[in-house]
Design a protein around this motif. Sequence first.
Motif, PDB file in Angstrom:
ATOM      1  N   GLU A  31       0.835  -1.202   0.000  1.00  0.00           N
ATOM      2  CA  GLU A  31       0.000   0.000   0.000  1.00  0.00           C
ATOM      3  C   GLU A  31       0.869   1.251   0.000  1.00  0.00           C
ATOM      4  N   VAL A  32       0.605   2.146  -0.947  1.00  0.00           N
ATOM      5  CA  VAL A  32       1.302   3.422  -1.041  1.00  0.00           C
ATOM      6  C   VAL A  32       0.248   4.507  -1.270  1.00  0.00           C
ATOM      7  N   ALA A  33       0.661   5.633  -1.812  1.00  0.00           N
ATOM      8  CA  ALA A  33      -0.272   6.676  -2.253  1.00  0.00           C
ATOM      9  C   ALA A  33       0.079   7.018  -3.695  1.00  0.00           C
ATOM     10  N   ASP A  34      -0.833   7.670  -4.377  1.00  0.00           N
ATOM     11  CA  ASP A  34      -0.611   8.030  -5.774  1.00  0.00           C
ATOM     12  C   ASP A  34       0.698   8.802  -5.931  1.00  0.00           C
ATOM     13  N   THR A  35       1.437   8.498  -6.996  1.00  0.00           N
ATOM     14  CA  THR A  35       2.732   9.144  -7.208  1.00  0.00           C
ATOM     15  C   THR A  35       2.631  10.663  -7.277  1.00  0.00           C
ATOM     16  N   VAL A  36       1.487  11.185  -7.693  1.00  0.00           N
ATOM     17  CA  VAL A  36       1.348  12.632  -7.852  1.00  0.00           C
ATOM     18  C   VAL A  36       1.315  13.354  -6.504  1.00  0.00           C
ATOM     19  N   PHE A  37       1.106  12.634  -5.423  1.00  0.00           N
ATOM     20  CA  PHE A  37       1.236  13.268  -4.106  1.00  0.00           C
ATOM     21  C   PHE A  37       2.676  13.701  -3.836  1.00  0.00           C
ATOM     22  N   SER A  38       3.626  13.243  -4.652  1.00  0.00           N
ATOM     23  CA  SER A  38       5.016  13.674  -4.509  1.00  0.00           C
ATOM     24  C   SER A  38       5.359  14.847  -5.421  1.00  0.00           C
ATOM     25  N   PHE A  39       4.419  15.267  -6.253  1.00  0.00           N
ATOM     26  CA  PHE A  39       4.687  16.309  -7.259  1.00  0.00           C
ATOM     27  C   PHE A  39       4.774  17.668  -6.573  1.00  0.00           C
ATOM     28  N   ASP A  40       5.874  18.393  -6.768  1.00  0.00           N
ATOM     29  CA  ASP A  40       6.072  19.657  -6.064  1.00  0.00           C
ATOM     30  C   ASP A  40       6.419  20.834  -6.970  1.00  0.00           C
ATOM     31  N   GLN A  41       6.168  20.693  -8.263  1.00  0.00           N
ATOM     32  CA  GLN A  41       6.436  21.792  -9.192  1.00  0.00           C
ATOM     33  C   GLN A  41       5.259  22.777  -9.196  1.00  0.00           C
ATOM     34  N   ILE A  42       5.555  24.056  -9.384  1.00  0.00           N
ATOM     35  CA  ILE A  42       4.494  25.070  -9.433  1.00  0.00           C
ATOM     36  C   ILE A  42       4.921  26.189 -10.369  1.00  0.00           C
ATOM     37  N   ASP A  43       3.981  26.656 -11.196  1.00  0.00           N
ATOM     38  CA  ASP A  43       4.302  27.670 -12.190  1.00  0.00           C
ATOM     39  C   ASP A  43       3.038  28.471 -12.493  1.00  0.00           C
ATOM     40  N   ALA A  44       3.068  29.762 -12.240  1.00  0.00           N
ATOM     41  CA  ALA A  44       1.896  30.603 -12.476  1.00  0.00           C
ATOM     42  C   ALA A  44       1.678  30.801 -13.975  1.00  0.00           C
ATOM     43  N   PRO A  45       0.500  30.438 -14.496  1.00  0.00           N
ATOM     44  CA  PRO A  45       0.225  30.633 -15.929  1.00  0.00           C
ATOM     45  C   PRO A  45      -0.011  32.113 -16.234  1.00  0.00           C
ATOM     46  N   ARG A  46       0.781  32.669 -17.121  1.00  0.00           N
ATOM     47  CA  ARG A  46       0.716  34.103 -17.386  1.00  0.00           C
ATOM     48  C   ARG A  46      -0.638  34.546 -17.908  1.00  0.00           C
ATOM     49  N   ASP A  47      -1.309  33.669 -18.649  1.00  0.00           N
ATOM     50  CA  ASP A  47      -2.586  34.065 -19.237  1.00  0.00           C
ATOM     51  C   ASP A  47      -3.729  34.107 -18.224  1.00  0.00           C
ATOM     52  N   LEU A  48      -3.467  33.731 -16.979  1.00  0.00           N
ATOM     53  CA  LEU A  48      -4.502  33.810 -15.944  1.00  0.00           C
ATOM     54  C   LEU A  48      -4.230  34.887 -14.906  1.00  0.00           C
ATOM     55  N   LEU A  49      -3.041  35.455 -14.927  1.00  0.00           N
ATOM     56  CA  LEU A  49      -2.664  36.382 -13.855  1.00  0.00           C
ATOM     57  C   LEU A  49      -3.560  37.619 -13.822  1.00  0.00           C
ATOM     58  N   SER A  50      -3.901  38.145 -14.978  1.00  0.00           N
ATOM     59  CA  SER A  50      -4.735  39.347 -15.013  1.00  0.00           C
ATOM     60  C   SER A  50      -6.121  39.069 -14.440  1.00  0.00           C
ATOM     61  N   TRP A  51      -6.739  37.953 -14.879  1.00  0.00           N
ATOM     62  CA  TRP A  51      -8.066  37.631 -14.342  1.00  0.00           C
ATOM     63  C   TRP A  51      -8.002  37.371 -12.841  1.00  0.00           C
ATOM     64  N   ARG A  52      -6.993  36.627 -12.402  1.00  0.00           N
ATOM     65  CA  ARG A  52      -6.882  36.332 -10.973  1.00  0.00           C
ATOM     66  C   ARG A  52      -6.718  37.622 -10.169  1.00  0.00           C
ATOM     67  N   SER A  53      -5.937  38.541 -10.690  1.00  0.00           N
ATOM     68  CA  SER A  53      -5.748  39.816 -10.004  1.00  0.00           C
ATOM     69  C   SER A  53      -7.054  40.601  -9.914  1.00  0.00           C
ATOM     70  N   SER A  54      -7.849  40.530 -10.975  1.00  0.00           N
ATOM     71  CA  SER A  54      -9.118  41.270 -10.986  1.00  0.00           C
ATOM     72  C   SER A  54     -10.133  40.693 -10.006  1.00  0.00           C
ATOM     73  N   GLN A  55      -9.923  39.434  -9.609  1.00  0.00           N
ATOM     74  CA  GLN A  55     -10.854  38.766  -8.692  1.00  0.00           C
ATOM     75  C   GLN A  55     -10.213  38.482  -7.329  1.00  0.00           C
ATOM     76  N   ALA A  56      -9.117  39.167  -7.039  1.00  0.00           N
ATOM     77  CA  ALA A  56      -8.378  38.890  -5.796  1.00  0.00           C
ATOM     78  C   ALA A  56      -9.213  39.174  -4.547  1.00  0.00           C
ATOM     79  N   HIS A  57     -10.217  40.022  -4.664  1.00  0.00           N
ATOM     80  CA  HIS A  57     -11.055  40.339  -3.496  1.00  0.00           C
ATOM     81  C   HIS A  57     -12.108  39.268  -3.223  1.00  0.00           C
TER      82      HIS A  57
END
Length: 420
Positions: free
Chosen positions: A211-237
């Motif tokens: 018994e283990v856990a899914d391999t993706v529980f070890s995934f630690d990469q993160i990268d902000a998608p540039r095409d979403l930053l503007s929308w996310r900023s507009s909805q930050a509140h």
Amino acid sequence: MLRNARRLARRALTRAINSGPILALQVGTDRRIARKASGLEPSARSGHIVISTVGLGNVGDQAMLEAFLDNSTEHVHVVMPATNSLTLPIRHAHRATLVHLPGLVDGMPYRRKNSRKAFVELVRSAKTCSVIGADIMDGGYSPRESVLRCSVLALAHRLGADTAVMGFSWNGNAHPLARDAIRGIASTTTLYARDPLSASRLKADGIRCTEVADTVFSFDQIDAPRDLLSWRSSQAHRRLVVVNASGLVASATMIREYVTAVSALRARDFAVLLVPHVLRQGDNDLNACSDVYSHFHADPAVHLVTRLMQPAEVSWIVSEAEAVFTGRMHLAILSLNHGTPPCVVSTQGKVEGMLSLFGLERYSLEPTVGLGSRAFDSILELTQDGLRDRLVTIHPTVRDMALSQFRHVNQHASHPRSLP
């Protein structure tokens, strides 16, 4: 009439290649090839082979491959069933090679001959051979894919490679051919069940596993998608909820349920980001998410992602969210990696066991009438104070369970990667 005849012919062919006699013929050929090749002069061994899932526009499949590469050392040959199934991340381009072997684990008998020959040449010099098991091994989608993966692992073992099935689910009604096939390799191949419910089902079927856990529980990469930053900023509140409408459950009734959930979230002033996790013909999330979005396209607080995201980009998205409502399990796993609580539409009997690792099994939701209201109620519960902190506390234990299966690979490395 001609179209119907072709459709019937395709169905008949599918039934034939999934039948016991045809699969037994292919397995028997693999065994004969293994006996013949095992008598050849052994090669010096280096590196690893990993047999990927289908991919072809599936973020979860890409994340499982990247998790394998992130947690292994030495050179890796990635065997894929189709060209462009998956991509190599830049960080591993120097130490991994994509190898297209059509039909090896999913195809017609006549297509396997050349692929089997190429595979034998690869595996004779490899230290290990791993299959990314995922939700394939119980035969729920296709017994052929399970049986042929098991047969290839048996061949690899006979030729001297250490073999394993990496993190996989086992539903409560495994196909008899798949069950017999995996039982047949259990004594020579390490079987890593990716959740406690799958492990208990395997053991009930008389199949030894770890018994283990899914391999993706070890995934630690993160990268902000540039095409979403503007929308996310507009909805930050606003508090953000990520919603995924799966192409697996995209009937008109289910689309209405998703619309109900999003409408209720907007009434509470949540921002909603619709994120497709699989973009491919047959079970395309983008079509389902677009159908939901069509009801909210004039609302700036509801946004639709229209391209295939990379796993690291999805990780950033879910790290920004208060909660996730998804029909795809690996989107839930990526969210839990950041302490973001998910509720998950249950498909293929693989969700409950994963959620139980965090005490969240009650948030496995059946795709039936009333789903939208249940999802909304679940999200209100999941966004209560203190839950996120508890999930963050639990995650290191689950991550260590995921990492433990990579000992299979790293025990053979010249410079082993340090694992818990």
